[in-house]
Design a protein around this motif. Structure first.
Motif, PDB file in Angstrom:
ATOM      1  N   GLY A 298      -7.085   7.943   0.269  1.00 55.37           N
ATOM      2  CA  GLY A 298      -7.774   9.074   0.846  1.00 55.37           C
ATOM      3  C   GLY A 298      -9.001   8.708   1.660  1.00 55.37           C
ATOM      4  N   ALA A 299      -9.342   7.425   1.711  1.00 57.73           N
ATOM      5  CA  ALA A 299     -10.536   6.999   2.455  1.00 57.73           C
ATOM      6  C   ALA A 299     -10.291   6.955   3.954  1.00 57.73           C
ATOM      7  CB  ALA A 299     -11.013   5.637   1.958  1.00 57.73           C
ATOM      8  N   GLY A 300      -9.025   6.896   4.350  1.00 58.22           N
ATOM      9  CA  GLY A 300      -8.703   6.796   5.763  1.00 58.22           C
ATOM     10  C   GLY A 300      -8.623   8.143   6.432  1.00 58.22           C
ATOM     11  N   LYS A 301      -7.919   8.158   7.527  1.00 59.94           N
ATOM     12  CA  LYS A 301      -7.760   9.391   8.308  1.00 59.94           C
ATOM     13  C   LYS A 301      -6.997  10.421   7.493  1.00 59.94           C
ATOM     14  CE  LYS A 301      -7.369   6.679  12.453  1.00 59.94           C
ATOM     15  NZ  LYS A 301      -6.411   6.150  13.400  1.00 59.94           N
ATOM     16  N   PRO A 302      -7.338  11.709   7.675  1.00 59.19           N
ATOM     17  CA  PRO A 302      -6.597  12.753   6.948  1.00 59.19           C
ATOM     18  C   PRO A 302      -5.175  12.911   7.451  1.00 59.19           C
ATOM     19  CG  PRO A 302      -8.294  13.718   8.371  1.00 59.19           C
ATOM     20  CD  PRO A 302      -8.389  12.228   8.475  1.00 59.19           C
TER      21      PRO A 302
ATOM     22  N   LEU B  78       0.828  -1.208   0.000  1.00 56.37           N
ATOM     23  CA  LEU B  78       0.000   0.000   0.000  1.00 56.37           C
ATOM     24  C   LEU B  78       0.862   1.257   0.000  1.00 56.37           C
ATOM     25  CD1 LEU B  78      -2.926  -0.975   2.384  1.00 56.37           C
ATOM     26  CD2 LEU B  78      -3.001  -0.712  -0.104  1.00 56.37           C
ATOM     27  N   LYS B  79       1.932   1.244   0.773  1.00 56.74           N
ATOM     28  CA  LYS B  79       2.831   2.403   0.807  1.00 56.74           C
ATOM     29  C   LYS B  79       3.422   2.645  -0.576  1.00 56.74           C
ATOM     30  CE  LYS B  79       6.843   4.325   3.135  1.00 56.74           C
ATOM     31  NZ  LYS B  79       7.893   4.115   4.132  1.00 56.74           N
ATOM     32  N   GLN B  80       3.840   1.572  -1.235  1.00 58.88           N
ATOM     33  CA  GLN B  80       4.401   1.697  -2.584  1.00 58.88           C
ATOM     34  C   GLN B  80       3.376   2.279  -3.558  1.00 58.88           C
ATOM     35  OE1 GLN B  80       6.249  -1.864  -4.072  1.00 58.88           O
ATOM     36  NE2 GLN B  80       6.436  -1.045  -6.135  1.00 58.88           N
ATOM     37  N   ALA B  81       2.100   1.977  -3.335  1.00 57.78           N
ATOM     38  CA  ALA B  81       1.028   2.475  -4.198  1.00 57.78           C
ATOM     39  C   ALA B  81       0.573   3.883  -3.816  1.00 57.78           C
ATOM     40  CB  ALA B  81      -0.158   1.514  -4.150  1.00 57.78           C
ATOM     41  N   GLY B  82       1.108   4.420  -2.707  1.00 58.88           N
ATOM     42  CA  GLY B  82       0.732   5.762  -2.266  1.00 58.88           C
ATOM     43  C   GLY B  82      -0.427   5.789  -1.284  1.00 58.88           C
ATOM     44  N   ALA B  83      -0.691   4.674  -0.637  1.00 56.58           N
ATOM     45  CA  ALA B  83      -1.810   4.568   0.306  1.00 56.58           C
ATOM     46  C   ALA B  83      -1.290   4.093   1.663  1.00 56.58           C
ATOM     47  CB  ALA B  83      -2.869   3.607  -0.226  1.00 56.58           C
ATOM     48  N   SER B  84      -2.209   3.913   2.601  1.00 47.55           N
ATOM     49  CA  SER B  84      -1.839   3.430   3.927  1.00 47.55           C
ATOM     50  C   SER B  84      -2.863   2.397   4.392  1.00 47.55           C
ATOM     51  CB  SER B  84      -1.789   4.587   4.924  1.00 47.55           C
ATOM     52  OG  SER B  84      -3.096   5.032   5.219  1.00 47.55           O
TER      53      SER B  84
END
Length: 153
Positions: free
Chosen positions: A149-153, A84-90
């Motif tokens: 962007g669905a998670g915490k800001p 996920l980090k590699q894809a730009g997410a968390s």
């Protein structure tokens, strides 16, 4: 009449600059063998959505699968976090989890580990018991869907 409407709608979208999102394959260099030999990507990203392939608890340091379900589950979530980090997410962006268990009676162990990686705002979760996974020593496999962007800001 429908063909004309579809054509006009398509022309309108093009004129407004709307384009179809492109598919991006997420494959880390040290896991390229999955893509080359097993013919799948670690994840696929389209727009803000990411589909992470089923991850297993393989320990790259020891080149083995630990006997402990807890350790395998930790390794699974470490893999998911890395991808996920590699894809730009968390991990906060995960909206769905599907887990495949060799022994569903031990789901409490998986839940305990999952809470360390996703402590709140739990995603949808489907858990399934299976007779076999890709290798006899694999106790759990987990795949996820995330929306950037669905998670915490």
């Amino acid at each position: 009449m429908i063909k004309v409407y579809i054509l006009l709608s398509s022309l309108f979208l093009v004129a407004c600059g709307a384009t179809s999102p492109k598919r991006e394959l997420i494959n880390s260099t040290n896991h390229q063998w999955l893509y080359d030999n097993w013919n799948f990507s670690e994840a696929v990203k389209v727009g803000s959505q990411i589909w992470v392939s089923g991850q297993v608890g393989y320990d790259a340091k020891t080149k083995s699968y630990p006997e402990s379900l807890e350790k395998q589950t930790e390794l699974v979530f470490e893999n998911i976090q890395r991808i996920l980090k590699q894809a730009g997410a968390s991990m906060d962006d995960i909206v769905e989890i599907t887990s495949y268990h060799r022994d569903i009676e031990k789901i409490g162990t998986v839940t305990k580990v999952k809470k360390r990686y996703i402590p709140e705002d739990y995603p949808a979760w489907t858990a399934v018991e299976v007779a076999k996974l890709a290798r006899p020593t694999i106790l759990i496999e987990i795949k996820v869907v995330a929306v950037m962007g669905a998670g915490k800001p």
